[in-house]
Design an enzyme around this catalytic site. Structure first.
Site, PDB file in Angstrom:
ATOM      1  CG  ASP A 111      -2.020   5.903   2.609  1.00 17.46           C
ATOM      2  OD1 ASP A 111      -2.180   5.707   1.391  1.00 17.46           O
ATOM      3  OD2 ASP A 111      -2.882   6.432   3.331  1.00 17.46           O
ATOM      4  CG  ASP A 112      -0.250   9.017   0.184  1.00 17.25           C
ATOM      5  OD1 ASP A 112       0.121   8.873  -0.995  1.00 17.25           O
ATOM      6  OD2 ASP A 112      -1.422   8.821   0.561  1.00 17.25           O
ATOM      7  CG  HIS A 142      -1.446   6.085  -2.764  1.00 20.94           C
ATOM      8  ND1 HIS A 142      -2.453   5.757  -3.643  1.00 20.94           N
ATOM      9  CD2 HIS A 142      -1.902   5.756  -1.529  1.00 20.94           C
ATOM     10  CE1 HIS A 142      -3.478   5.266  -2.964  1.00 20.94           C
ATOM     11  NE2 HIS A 142      -3.162   5.243  -1.679  1.00 20.94           N
ATOM     12  CD  GLU A 163      -8.136   6.411   4.384  1.00 18.23           C
ATOM     13  OE1 GLU A 163      -7.069   6.990   4.645  1.00 18.23           O
ATOM     14  OE2 GLU A 163      -8.584   6.312   3.230  1.00 18.23           O
ATOM     15  CG  HIS A 214      -2.049   1.009   1.073  1.00 16.98           C
ATOM     16  ND1 HIS A 214      -3.364   0.635   0.921  1.00 16.98           N
ATOM     17  CD2 HIS A 214      -2.047   2.358   1.018  1.00 16.98           C
ATOM     18  CE1 HIS A 214      -4.126   1.716   0.802  1.00 16.98           C
ATOM     19  NE2 HIS A 214      -3.332   2.770   0.865  1.00 16.98           N
ATOM     20  CG  HIS A 250      -8.000   3.106  -0.941  1.00 18.29           C
ATOM     21  ND1 HIS A 250      -7.273   2.534  -1.955  1.00 18.29           N
ATOM     22  CD2 HIS A 250      -7.147   3.956  -0.301  1.00 18.29           C
ATOM     23  CE1 HIS A 250      -6.029   3.016  -1.925  1.00 18.29           C
ATOM     24  NE2 HIS A 250      -5.930   3.878  -0.947  1.00 18.29           N
TER      25      HIS A 250
END
Length: 349
Positions: free
Chosen positions: A285-286, A22, A207, A20, A204
């Site tokens: 994630d980011d 991005h 969340e 996961h 996704h």
């Protein structure tokens, strides 16, 4: 707190898969600053001196700010060499943290105007990923992701594109952005196209919205993995379903705190999901917006959620088993996990 004689195994040597991450969000902060300078682009304070930015996206205004910062960061990727640099550095960071397999998620439509269209953009990303993977000796695959705030027909276009590259570097089809603005069931047609091509379904869910969002990903999109999925912990029955069907949740603790899904790391239900038998693949994630990469998520598992080395090894195994890596790669990584666990522990610093 560990005592002076506390010993543990170094987490950066634990083989793992990162499922996961991005594309733009994988960029190093230093690279963002340098590329903005090269392209004479102004960055807001939240992406410069006040980095990582203070975010709270559980309301519409907060999510808009998060998305705006992400779009600004995306704007520094202007030349093919910027894309090659991003993936080269991402591969270096993954290798340094013990990640032997990376699945990086990209929405080609966010870059298509700059790089000659959807197909040309995906070709560029795949070539850059291949070069980075070979340079670092790790595996890198691509997940094509649709934006759930756009029309489902756009998602079908991306699903057809992804299907054309199945077996040629693309391994999955995702659905990202604010799940409150586009329910999973609206995108079932796109996911049918992807599934028919043999791609993993990795939307996704769970969340910013609750267990119903996770259930829709499973029931309507045939999810093999769910991006985030932490809100599944609010439903014991749903956790049982995920465990029975071995549907992995890609849990990103630092991201959950950064976006206000949980106020503190202690509130992210990693332990509850794990104890319920739900497979987990920890993810960053980011990192560009949340300030931490994959290794920190494993450190949180040890320091905050109380995972011992055997449980950390099982987390790593679950990430590897849930990946689209070739069986030979999975076998080598799983052996590496076993070797890590049987090696002597080292004194904690």
């Amino acid at each position: 707190m560990p005592g002076p004689f506390h010993r543990h195994r170094p987490l950066d040597r634990l083989p793992k898969a990162h499922l996961h991450l991005h594309f733009t969000g994988s960029m190093r902060h230093t690279t963002l600053i340098e590329l903005a300078r090269e392209h004479s682009l102004h960055l807001p304070d939240a992406l410069r001196e006040d980095w990582p930015p203070k975010l709270h996206a559980t309301d519409e205004r907060g999510w808009f700010r998060f998305q705006r910062l992400y779009d600004i960061a995306r704007s520094v990727l202007r030349r093919p060499e910027d894309v090659y640099r991003l993936l080269r550095e991402a591969a270096e960071d993954e290798a340094a943290e013990g990640s032997g397999w990376l699945e990086i998620q990209v929405d080609p439509s966010g870059y298509a105007q700059r790089f000659g269209g959807l197909t040309a953009t995906l070709d560029l990303v795949l070539d850059a990923a291949d070069q980075a993977a070979r340079a670092q000796g790790i595996g890198i695959a691509v997940i094509v992701a649709a934006n759930r705030t756009r029309h489902p027909l756009d998602a079908k276009t991306l699903a057809r594109l992804a299907a054309q590259y199945a077996g040629r570097g693309v391994v999955g089809f995702g659905l990202s952005n604010d799940e409150r603005r586009g329910r999973a069931r609206e995108f079932d047609g796109a996911f049918r196209i992807a599934k028919r091509a043999g791609l993993l379904s990795v939307p996704h869910g769970g969340e910013l919205s609750g267990p119903v969002s996770v259930a829709e990903c499973v029931d309507d999109l045939g999810a093999d993995r769910v991006g985030h999925g932490v809100r599944a912990a609010e439903s014991r029955r749903l956790m049982e379903r995920l465990a029975d069907r071995q549907i992995t949740c890609e849990v990103c603790p630092a991201s959950n705190v950064g976006l206000g899904v949980a106020e503190r790391p202690e509130e992210v239900p990693v332990r509850a999901l794990f104890d319920a038998g739900v497979p987990i693949a920890l993810g960053a994630d980011d990192p560009l917006l949340f300030g931490s990469r994959l290794l920190r998520q494993y450190e949180l598992a040890r320091e905050v959620y109380g995972f011992d080395d055997a449980e950390l090894a099982e987390l790593a195994r679950q990430s590897i088993r849930s990946s689209a890596a070739p069986e030979s790669v999975k076998k080598d990584l799983l052996k590496g996990v076993d070797d890590w666990l049987t090696a002597p522990a080292e004194p904690a610093e």
